[in-house]
Motif scaffolding. Structure first.
Motif, PDB file in Angstrom:
ATOM      1  N   VAL A   1      67.246  -2.655 -59.051  1.00 18.70           N
ATOM      2  CA  VAL A   1      65.975  -2.628 -60.080  1.00 18.70           C
ATOM      3  C   VAL A   1      65.461  -4.074 -59.991  1.00 18.70           C
ATOM      4  N   ASN A   2      64.671  -4.885 -59.907  1.00 20.86           N
ATOM      5  CA  ASN A   2      64.306  -6.082 -61.252  1.00 20.86           C
ATOM      6  C   ASN A   2      63.754  -5.142 -62.525  1.00 20.86           C
ATOM      7  N   PRO A   3      62.956  -6.580 -63.634  1.00 21.27           N
ATOM      8  CA  PRO A   3      63.118  -6.101 -64.528  1.00 21.27           C
ATOM      9  C   PRO A   3      61.861  -4.807 -65.309  1.00 21.27           C
ATOM     10  N   ASP A   4      61.094  -5.372 -64.143  1.00 23.80           N
ATOM     11  CA  ASP A   4      59.629  -5.138 -63.701  1.00 23.80           C
ATOM     12  C   ASP A   4      59.143  -3.232 -63.343  1.00 23.80           C
ATOM     13  N   ASN A   5      60.762  -2.942 -62.428  1.00 17.92           N
ATOM     14  CA  ASN A   5      60.683  -1.507 -61.921  1.00 17.92           C
ATOM     15  C   ASN A   5      60.924  -2.066 -60.591  1.00 17.92           C
ATOM     16  N   SER A   6      59.944  -3.106 -59.642  1.00 17.07           N
ATOM     17  CA  SER A   6      59.991  -3.113 -58.397  1.00 17.07           C
ATOM     18  C   SER A   6      61.667  -3.741 -58.194  1.00 17.07           C
ATOM     19  N   ILE A   7      61.841  -3.838 -57.232  1.00 20.10           N
ATOM     20  CA  ILE A   7      63.181  -3.227 -56.006  1.00 20.10           C
ATOM     21  C   ILE A   7      63.152  -4.722 -55.474  1.00 20.10           C
ATOM     22  N   LEU A   8      64.402  -4.949 -55.755  1.00 22.05           N
ATOM     23  CA  LEU A   8      65.155  -6.351 -55.509  1.00 22.05           C
ATOM     24  C   LEU A   8      65.769  -6.539 -54.117  1.00 22.05           C
ATOM     25  N   ALA A   9      66.816  -5.259 -53.715  1.00 24.88           N
ATOM     26  CA  ALA A   9      67.635  -4.773 -53.063  1.00 24.88           C
ATOM     27  C   ALA A   9      68.079  -3.667 -53.051  1.00 24.88           C
ATOM     28  N   ALA A  10      67.963  -3.705 -51.503  1.00 20.35           N
ATOM     29  CA  ALA A  10      68.372  -1.887 -51.278  1.00 20.35           C
ATOM     30  C   ALA A  10      68.869  -1.681 -49.541  1.00 20.35           C
ATOM     31  N   GLY A  11      69.395  -0.918 -49.183  1.00 14.84           N
ATOM     32  CA  GLY A  11      70.086  -0.581 -48.160  1.00 14.84           C
ATOM     33  C   GLY A  11      71.694  -0.072 -48.251  1.00 14.84           C
ATOM     34  N   GLY A  12      72.563   0.031 -47.123  1.00 14.69           N
ATOM     35  CA  GLY A  12      73.829   0.407 -46.786  1.00 14.69           C
ATOM     36  C   GLY A  12      74.367   0.707 -45.432  1.00 14.69           C
ATOM     37  N   PHE A  13      75.209   1.830 -45.552  1.00 14.86           N
ATOM     38  CA  PHE A  13      75.728   1.936 -44.537  1.00 14.86           C
ATOM     39  C   PHE A  13      76.635   3.354 -44.313  1.00 14.86           C
ATOM     40  N   ILE A  14      76.746   3.432 -42.809  1.00 12.18           N
ATOM     41  CA  ILE A  14      78.159   4.846 -42.805  1.00 12.18           C
ATOM     42  C   ILE A  14      78.660   4.522 -41.752  1.00 12.18           C
ATOM     43  N   LEU A  15      80.328   4.862 -41.924  1.00 13.50           N
ATOM     44  CA  LEU A  15      80.905   4.286 -40.946  1.00 13.50           C
ATOM     45  C   LEU A  15      81.194   6.396 -40.590  1.00 13.50           C
ATOM     46  N   GLN A  16      81.774   6.463 -39.340  1.00 16.40           N
ATOM     47  CA  GLN A  16      82.311   7.688 -39.405  1.00 16.40           C
ATOM     48  C   GLN A  16      83.233   8.147 -37.596  1.00 16.40           C
ATOM     49  N   ILE A  17      84.275   8.619 -37.730  1.00 17.00           N
ATOM     50  CA  ILE A  17      85.059   8.308 -37.423  1.00 17.00           C
ATOM     51  C   ILE A  17      85.517   9.419 -36.296  1.00 17.00           C
ATOM     52  N   MET A  18      85.225   9.373 -34.720  1.00 17.75           N
ATOM     53  CA  MET A  18      85.684   9.167 -34.425  1.00 17.75           C
ATOM     54  C   MET A  18      86.943  10.367 -33.497  1.00 17.75           C
ATOM     55  N   PRO A  19      86.374  11.039 -32.946  1.00 12.00           N
ATOM     56  CA  PRO A  19      87.863  12.521 -32.376  1.00 12.00           C
ATOM     57  C   PRO A  19      88.513  11.013 -31.623  1.00 12.00           C
ATOM     58  N   GLY A  20      90.231  11.297 -31.996  1.00 13.35           N
ATOM     59  CA  GLY A  20      91.178  10.450 -31.069  1.00 13.35           C
ATOM     60  C   GLY A  20      91.566   9.197 -32.104  1.00 13.35           C
ATOM     61  N   CYS A  21      90.561   9.228 -33.352  1.00  8.75           N
ATOM     62  CA  CYS A  21      90.543   7.972 -34.083  1.00  8.75           C
ATOM     63  C   CYS A  21      92.511   7.497 -34.903  1.00  8.75           C
ATOM     64  N   GLU A  22      92.704   6.583 -34.158  1.00  5.60           N
ATOM     65  CA  GLU A  22      94.236   6.082 -34.708  1.00  5.60           C
ATOM     66  C   GLU A  22      94.341   6.044 -35.962  1.00  5.60           C
ATOM     67  N   GLU A  23      95.660   6.653 -36.716  1.00  9.04           N
ATOM     68  CA  GLU A  23      96.081   6.871 -38.349  1.00  9.04           C
ATOM     69  C   GLU A  23      95.520   5.168 -39.061  1.00  9.04           C
ATOM     70  N   GLU A  24      96.787   4.232 -38.230  1.00  9.94           N
ATOM     71  CA  GLU A  24      96.096   2.986 -38.606  1.00  9.94           C
ATOM     72  C   GLU A  24      95.008   2.207 -38.965  1.00  9.94           C
ATOM     73  N   THR A  25      94.153   2.901 -37.987  1.00  6.44           N
ATOM     74  CA  THR A  25      92.689   2.670 -37.464  1.00  6.44           C
ATOM     75  C   THR A  25      92.187   2.742 -39.537  1.00  6.44           C
ATOM     76  N   ILE A  26      92.097   3.755 -39.357  1.00  9.04           N
ATOM     77  CA  ILE A  26      92.145   4.896 -40.416  1.00  9.04           C
ATOM     78  C   ILE A  26      92.503   4.454 -42.144  1.00  9.04           C
ATOM     79  N   GLU A  27      93.344   3.630 -41.951  1.00 14.95           N
ATOM     80  CA  GLU A  27      94.097   3.236 -43.307  1.00 14.95           C
ATOM     81  C   GLU A  27      93.562   1.675 -43.054  1.00 14.95           C
ATOM     82  N   SER A  28      93.260   0.911 -42.134  1.00 15.50           N
ATOM     83  CA  SER A  28      92.572  -0.350 -42.528  1.00 15.50           C
ATOM     84  C   SER A  28      91.363  -0.377 -43.343  1.00 15.50           C
ATOM     85  N   ILE A  29      90.662   0.829 -42.724  1.00 13.03           N
ATOM     86  CA  ILE A  29      89.243   0.824 -42.967  1.00 13.03           C
ATOM     87  C   ILE A  29      89.010   1.738 -44.707  1.00 13.03           C
TER      88      ILE A  29
END
Length: 294
Positions: A164-192
């Motif tokens: 948030v900027n000093p004048d209350n306006s929005i400077l930046a906003a966003g995000g991500f979602i990661l979801q592990i699929m069935p059968g995902c390898e343990e090495e992949t989870i550790e890497s993430i």
């Protein structure tokens, strides 16, 4: 660069991923509701998560997220659909707290640490899915992560950020979602997990000009082999109309409408989400009564 969302897979399909830039979308909500920084961060994070959840739907499907904690900002309601449209409002938009011990906006203090998150998905043909989980942190991202793991049984990682900027306006906003699929390898989870422990906050990535694609590359790493499946524009969009409000007034019945005419003559209605007002004259209210009696 306008707001948009990307859908992707990583690690050869072992991970499903979403990332989005919502700076303008959250900014529109901030302007409409005149929210102060802590509230802007809470509502903005929630809208960002909800719009990515909407991207998981299909066709005309839509969802509603309600976050009701014991903090002073009160309940937040967010609607999102499969087309990138999202809207949201908070009960108390003008709440202020000092920065927390990490020098960040104290979203936890605003939202509260007790309460519930409820997600209702309207999947059409009267098919509704509802899931509810307790608030576990009040920081929003952790609460969505817990919701996915508990209510939908999908191991997920949710990253959300709003600057948030000093004048209350929005400077930046966003995000991500990661979801592990069935059968995902343990090495992949550790890497993430390794990448997640070392990346910058997502709001900082967006502030630096990183695109959603670049955010996913940072989160999943070079070995993640990110494959972008599709992109979609994101926007604050309300579905309210005078016709919808008229239908709601119809549902009150003849006596209630007659009381409105006798006590006020005309009424003004307002949408909670976008604050648009709709006036109904005495003649229009009488017309609704005539419609009921027809």
């Amino acid at each position: 660069m306008g707001d948009y969302l990307v859908r992707a897979i990583g690690y050869n399909g072992q991970v499903r991923a979403f990332a989005t830039r919502t700076t303008e979308t959250v900014g529109e909500a901030q302007r409409r509701h005149n929210t102060w920084p802590v509230v802007s961060a809470a509502l903005g994070r929630s809208m960002t998560a909800a719009v990515m959840m909407g991207a998981m739907l299909k066709g005309e499907d839509k969802l509603t997220v309600k976050i009701e904690g014991n903090g002073p900002i009160g309940p937040m309601i967010i609607d999102a659909d499969a087309k990138g449209d999202v809207r949201g409002y908070v009960t108390n938009g003008q709440v202020h707290f000092d920065l927390n011990e990490y020098g960040k906006l104290d979203v936890r203090a605003g939202v509260g640490t007790e309460g519930f998150m409820t997600v209702v998905k309207d999947l059409g043909l009267r098919d509704m899915f509802s899931g509810q989980t307790p608030i576990v942190s009040g920081e929003i991202a952790e609460d969505f992560t817990y919701y996915f793991a508990t209510s939908e049984q999908v191991p997920s990682s949710v990253g959300l950020g709003v600057l948030v900027n000093p004048d209350n306006s929005i400077l930046a906003a966003g995000g991500f979602i990661l979801q592990i699929m069935p059968g995902c390898e343990e090495e992949t989870i550790e890497s993430i997990e390794k990448h997640l422990s070392t990346i910058e906050p997502v709001s900082k990535m967006i502030e630096k000009g990183m695109t959603p694609e670049q955010i996913l590359e940072a989160v999943l790493g070079e070995e993640g082999n990110v494959q972008i499946l599709s992109t979609m524009p994101i926007r604050f969009q309300c579905q309210c109309s005078k016709e919808r409000f008229g239908a709601a007034i119809l549902g009150l019945g003849v006596k209630e409408i007659q009381d409105m005419i006798e006590e006020q003559g005309e009424i003004e209605t307002q949408c909670h989400f976008c604050l648009q007002t709709y006036d109904f004259s005495e003649a229009e209210l009488q017309g609704l009564i005539d419609e009921i009696n027809a």
